[in-house]
Scaffold this motif. Sequence first.
Motif, PDB file in Angstrom:
ATOM      1  N   GLU A   2       0.804  -1.303   0.228  1.00 52.28           N
ATOM      2  CA  GLU A   2      -0.163  -0.005  -0.131  1.00 52.28           C
ATOM      3  C   GLU A   2       0.951   1.301   0.074  1.00 52.28           C
ATOM      4  OE1 GLU A   2      -2.922   0.046   3.173  1.00 52.28           O
ATOM      5  OE2 GLU A   2      -4.284  -1.398   1.984  1.00 52.28           O
ATOM      6  N   ALA A   6       0.446   4.263  -2.711  1.00 58.53           N
ATOM      7  CA  ALA A   6       0.241   5.605  -1.990  1.00 58.53           C
ATOM      8  C   ALA A   6       1.464   6.592  -2.791  1.00 58.53           C
ATOM      9  CB  ALA A   6       0.524   5.659  -0.455  1.00 58.53           C
ATOM     10  N   CYS A   9       0.321   7.083  -6.276  1.00 57.87           N
ATOM     11  CA  CYS A   9      -0.757   7.875  -6.413  1.00 57.87           C
ATOM     12  C   CYS A   9      -0.414   9.456  -6.123  1.00 57.87           C
ATOM     13  CB  CYS A   9      -1.813   7.844  -5.218  1.00 57.87           C
ATOM     14  SG  CYS A   9      -2.787   6.173  -5.611  1.00 57.87           S
ATOM     15  N   PHE A  20      -5.730   8.178  -0.596  1.00 57.51           N
ATOM     16  CA  PHE A  20      -5.592   6.991  -0.786  1.00 57.51           C
ATOM     17  C   PHE A  20      -5.905   5.870   0.395  1.00 57.51           C
ATOM     18  CE2 PHE A  20      -3.170   2.788  -0.997  1.00 57.51           C
ATOM     19  CZ  PHE A  20      -3.803   2.178  -1.811  1.00 57.51           C
ATOM     20  N   LEU A  21      -5.038   6.045   1.513  1.00 55.19           N
ATOM     21  CA  LEU A  21      -5.187   5.420   2.480  1.00 55.19           C
ATOM     22  C   LEU A  21      -6.479   5.440   3.073  1.00 55.19           C
ATOM     23  CD1 LEU A  21      -1.512   5.714   3.799  1.00 55.19           C
ATOM     24  CD2 LEU A  21      -2.622   3.624   2.588  1.00 55.19           C
ATOM     25  N   ARG A  25     -11.807  -0.545   1.922  1.00 56.85           N
ATOM     26  CA  ARG A  25     -10.997  -1.520   1.343  1.00 56.85           C
ATOM     27  C   ARG A  25     -11.034  -1.876  -0.227  1.00 56.85           C
ATOM     28  NH1 ARG A  25     -12.198  -7.134   4.276  1.00 56.85           N
ATOM     29  NH2 ARG A  25     -13.430  -8.020   2.725  1.00 56.85           N
ATOM     30  N   GLU A  27     -12.319  -0.029  -2.441  1.00 48.18           N
ATOM     31  CA  GLU A  27     -11.781   1.257  -3.364  1.00 48.18           C
ATOM     32  C   GLU A  27     -10.318   1.059  -3.351  1.00 48.18           C
ATOM     33  OE1 GLU A  27     -13.779   4.289  -1.155  1.00 48.18           O
ATOM     34  OE2 GLU A  27     -15.239   4.838  -2.972  1.00 48.18           O
ATOM     35  N   ARG A  28      -9.774   0.921  -2.276  1.00 48.24           N
ATOM     36  CA  ARG A  28      -8.398   0.703  -2.111  1.00 48.24           C
ATOM     37  C   ARG A  28      -7.773  -0.612  -3.157  1.00 48.24           C
ATOM     38  NH1 ARG A  28      -8.027   1.670   3.314  1.00 48.24           N
ATOM     39  NH2 ARG A  28      -7.807  -0.620   3.533  1.00 48.24           N
TER      40      ARG A  28
END
Length: 55
Positions: A2, A6, A9, A20-21, A25, A27-28
């Motif tokens: 992640e 990130a 992004c 983003f974070l 979950r 959408e991530r």
Amino acid sequence: MEANIAYYCLHKIHKWPHEFLSLDRYERAFVIAAVQLKLEHDKKEADKAKAGKYR
């Protein structure tokens, strides 16, 4: 993983990592899958360009 997404992004999509974070979950997971597809596509295009360069 992640953290890498990130970072991507931030530099490519111009969204802050906390944006983003803070996604849920699902959408991530979508963003991660989309970034992976984009990276695979870019690699294939780079390989094609490199192969064509030596012809």
